[in-house]
Design an enzyme around this catalytic site. Structure first.
Site, PDB file in Angstrom:
ATOM      1  N   CYS A   1     119.102  38.434 -14.010  1.00  0.00           N
ATOM      2  CA  CYS A   1     118.947  37.774 -12.832  1.00  0.00           C
ATOM      3  C   CYS A   1     119.996  36.623 -12.340  1.00  0.00           C
ATOM      4  O   CYS A   1     120.330  35.846 -13.200  1.00  0.00           O
ATOM      5  CB  CYS A   1     117.600  36.838 -13.426  1.00  0.00           C
ATOM      6  SG  CYS A   1     117.059  35.521 -12.355  1.00  0.00           S
TER       7      CYS A   1
ATOM      8  N   GLU B   1     120.440  39.885  -4.535  1.00  0.00           N
ATOM      9  CA  GLU B   1     120.497  41.018  -5.071  1.00  0.00           C
ATOM     10  C   GLU B   1     119.464  41.812  -5.383  1.00  0.00           C
ATOM     11  O   GLU B   1     118.198  41.210  -5.550  1.00  0.00           O
ATOM     12  CB  GLU B   1     121.398  40.956  -6.587  1.00  0.00           C
ATOM     13  CG  GLU B   1     121.459  39.573  -7.059  1.00  0.00           C
ATOM     14  CD  GLU B   1     121.933  39.213  -8.272  1.00  0.00           C
ATOM     15  OE1 GLU B   1     123.157  38.641  -8.497  1.00  0.00           O
ATOM     16  OE2 GLU B   1     121.569  39.758  -9.443  1.00  0.00           O
TER      17      GLU B   1
HETATM   18  N1  SAH Z   1     111.722  33.120 -11.465  1.00  0.00           N
HETATM   19  C1  SAH Z   1     110.850  34.101 -12.020  1.00  0.00           C
HETATM   20  C2  SAH Z   1     111.436  35.685 -11.708  1.00  0.00           C
HETATM   21  C3  SAH Z   1     112.843  35.705 -11.697  1.00  0.00           C
HETATM   22  S1  SAH Z   1     113.717  35.608 -13.146  1.00  0.00           S
HETATM   23  C4  SAH Z   1     110.833  33.853 -13.498  1.00  0.00           C
HETATM   24  O1  SAH Z   1     111.378  33.234 -14.040  1.00  0.00           O
HETATM   25  O2  SAH Z   1     109.986  34.630 -13.835  1.00  0.00           O
HETATM   26  C5  SAH Z   1     113.484  37.293 -13.985  1.00  0.00           C
HETATM   27  C6  SAH Z   1     113.308  37.190 -15.492  1.00  0.00           C
HETATM   28  O3  SAH Z   1     114.773  37.080 -16.119  1.00  0.00           O
HETATM   29  C7  SAH Z   1     112.673  36.055 -16.132  1.00  0.00           C
HETATM   30  O4  SAH Z   1     111.730  36.390 -17.118  1.00  0.00           O
HETATM   31  C8  SAH Z   1     113.794  35.327 -16.646  1.00  0.00           C
HETATM   32  O5  SAH Z   1     113.649  34.385 -17.463  1.00  0.00           O
HETATM   33  C9  SAH Z   1     114.880  36.447 -17.083  1.00  0.00           C
HETATM   34  N2  SAH Z   1     116.197  36.041 -17.269  1.00  0.00           N
HETATM   35  C10 SAH Z   1     116.899  35.155 -16.531  1.00  0.00           C
HETATM   36  N3  SAH Z   1     118.165  34.865 -17.066  1.00  0.00           N
HETATM   37  C11 SAH Z   1     118.248  36.033 -17.909  1.00  0.00           C
HETATM   38  C12 SAH Z   1     119.219  36.225 -18.960  1.00  0.00           C
HETATM   39  N4  SAH Z   1     120.361  35.813 -18.712  1.00  0.00           N
HETATM   40  N5  SAH Z   1     119.144  37.358 -19.932  1.00  0.00           N
HETATM   41  C13 SAH Z   1     117.892  37.944 -19.902  1.00  0.00           C
HETATM   42  N6  SAH Z   1     116.809  37.477 -19.053  1.00  0.00           N
HETATM   43  C14 SAH Z   1     117.107  36.586 -18.288  1.00  0.00           C
HETATM   44 FE1  SF4 Z   2     114.483  30.359 -11.500  1.00  0.00          FE
HETATM   45 FE2  SF4 Z   2     114.205  29.924 -14.103  1.00  0.00          FE
HETATM   46 FE3  SF4 Z   2     113.268  32.234 -12.923  1.00  0.00          FE
HETATM   47 FE4  SF4 Z   2     115.786  31.646 -13.340  1.00  0.00          FE
HETATM   48  S1  SF4 Z   2     114.309  32.311 -14.890  1.00  0.00           S
HETATM   49  S2  SF4 Z   2     114.874  32.599 -11.525  1.00  0.00           S
HETATM   50  S3  SF4 Z   2     115.884  29.354 -12.977  1.00  0.00           S
HETATM   51  S4  SF4 Z   2     112.524  30.422 -12.540  1.00  0.00           S
END
Ligand code: SAH
Ligand code: SF4
Length: 425
Positions: free
Chosen positions: A406, A91
């Site tokens: 995400c 996505e």
């Molecule tokens: N893997 C990388 C980038 C992708 S995640 C990382 O973890 O930084 C991008 C952002 O979305 C991250 O800050 C992650 O913690 C956040 N994220 C993931 N799931 C989420 C959720 N359910 N609610 C809010 N933010 C979320």
């Molecule tokens: Fe991966 Fe954690 Fe980033 Fe989700 S928040 S994409 S599990 S590194």
């Protein structure tokens, strides 16, 4: 397998064209077809000689992303679900206005791109990690997310920022009752401001394609900011990511300034150090979510490998080499990391790195028990940080209503399709 043309840098293509005894201007024409007109077929490159088109076809693939569906939310965030050649789903999310989260004015279009199918890091709160890691995205699959959204934008009638319900018929194996319906797509407000900006940018557009050639209309660039915050851990797909960003940054490619590209990481300390040695100066966002090892360990297994001390040292190294602001992302999860007492260590870390803190109310993920704190607690957390002289923002979440966090749309779709997949096997 032959390489995809969008995985190639200009230097690589220059070498190929030289070996084919093709004049340099032919390469400029090719790049314009790829990154200005964003064509999806070799035949569309009408000003290239047929023999050159054949050579290109034999030596490179030209594979666009397939749009499975897109959803617009009430606040004009737009989410795209793509299917890759191996049928994996990924996505991208288009945020028409960047509310100044990463130091940009609020009139920008930001695209959030994915870097992997799934994620191996298994953060406890995240939808992307739930089904584990499938594979790294290839260079062209990262580059194409930008090109495909630009293509989608250029194909829309001018002035049309109206709600889209274009679930295409690209889900051939989905039983009718399983197909997402028009009703499943919330309507969005019209977005005339964004359209005006695009129109005024288009006015100055000049094509270098030979006159007389029939070209598809090329809208001006829509996306001026990238956040590498979609599915996957970007720094775990380091080489592909860096090459894709080089292409997306180049004037002949995506034309997006390096300082308008924010890479988000869950905290891969050695790769942060490696990134500090790159010539391009990207912005860095650290998904902190806890300011003590105790809290971070609870949420993010990566912290056991690279605990806070190591992570913060890597960030300091990055700053010393690159300058620029680092942002801490901090999801607020009720009862887990939202105690006002937590702001003390968070403020210490933020002050030490001169980092800005983005507070993000947790987006609920189906199947997980976590929840966001109420608004009063969110505001109190923000106020406590500000009181400790930290620059912080509270994101009043965009796209909450379209499963924008995400990995959520993919997960939802994979689950909807699950019985169908079993049937196919
Ligand atoms: N893997 C990388 C980038 C992708 S995640 C990382 O973890 O930084 C991008 C952002 O979305 C991250 O800050 C992650 O913690 C956040 N994220 C993931 N799931 C989420 C959720 N359910 N609610 C809010 N933010 C979320
Ligand atoms: Fe991966 Fe954690 Fe980033 Fe989700 S928040 S994409 S599990 S590194």
């Amino acid at each position: 397998m032959i390489a995809d043309i969008k995985s190639q840098t200009r230097e690589e293509l220059e070498a190929t064209f030289k070996a084919w005894s093709q004049p340099a201007y032919r390469l400029s024409q090719l790049l314009e077809w790829l990154y200005v007109h964003r064509v999806t077929e070799w035949e569309a490159m009408t000003n290239l000689p047929k023999t050159l088109r054949e050579l290109l076809r034999e030596n490179f693939s030209l594979q666009p992303l397939e749009l499975v569906c897109q959803r617009g939310s009430r606040d004009a965030t737009r989410k795209f679900l793509w299917r890759l050649a191996d049928r994996s789903l990924i996505e991208s999310v288009l945020l028409p206005a960047n509310p100044s989260l990463y130091g940009e004015p609020a009139d920008r279009h930001t695209l959030c791109v994915s870097t992997q199918v799934g994620c191996a890091y298994g953060c406890k709160f995240c939808a992307s990690g739930l089904d584990g890691w499938k594979r790294n995205l290839r260079v062209e699959e990262i580059v194409e997310q930008v090109a495909a959204v630009e293509r989608w934008n250029a194909a829309r009638p001018v002035g049309d920022w109206s709600p889209q319900e274009s679930i295409t018929d690209l889900l051939p194996n989905v039983a009718d009752e399983k197909r997402p319906t028009r009703e499943a797509f919330p309507r969005v407000l019209d977005f005339p401001q964004a359209r005006r900006q695009v129109d005024s940018e288009s006015a100055g557009f000049e094509s270098t394609v030979e006159s007389g050639a029939t070209v598809p209309s090329a809208a001006a660039r829509l996306i001026n900011n990238l956040v590498i915050m979609g599915m996957g851990e970007p720094l775990a797909n380091y080489d592909h990511l860096l090459k894709a960003l080089k292409i997306l940054n180049a004037a002949w490619g995506g034309g997006i300034g390096a300082r308008k590209i924010t890479i988000s990481t869950s905290g891969l300390a050695p790769q942060i150090r490696k990134l500090a040695g790159e010539p391009l100066q990207f912005r860095l966002a650290i998904s902190l979510h806890g300011a003590t090892d105790e809290t971070r360990n609870r949420l993010m297994p990566v912290n056991r490998r690279y605990p806070l001390r190591e992570l913060i040292a890597a960030c300091e190294y990055y700053q010393a080499k690159k300058g620029g602001l680092i942002t801490f992302e901090y999801i607020l999860i009720a009862g887990v990391n939202d105690a006002i007492a937590e702001t003390k260590s968070l403020a210490q870390l933020a002050r030490r790195l001169h980092a800005k803190v983005n507070l993000i109310p947790y987006n609920r993920v189906e199947g997980l028990d976590w929840a966001r704190p109420d608004e009063a607690r969110q505001e109190a957390f923000l106020a406590a940080l500000e009181k400790q002289k930290v620059t912080a923002t509270l994101r009043r979440e965009k796209g909450h209503d379209i499963a924008a966090a995400c990995g959520q749309l993919r997960l939802q779709t994979e689950r909807e399709l699950a019985p169908v997949k079993t049937g196919e096997a």
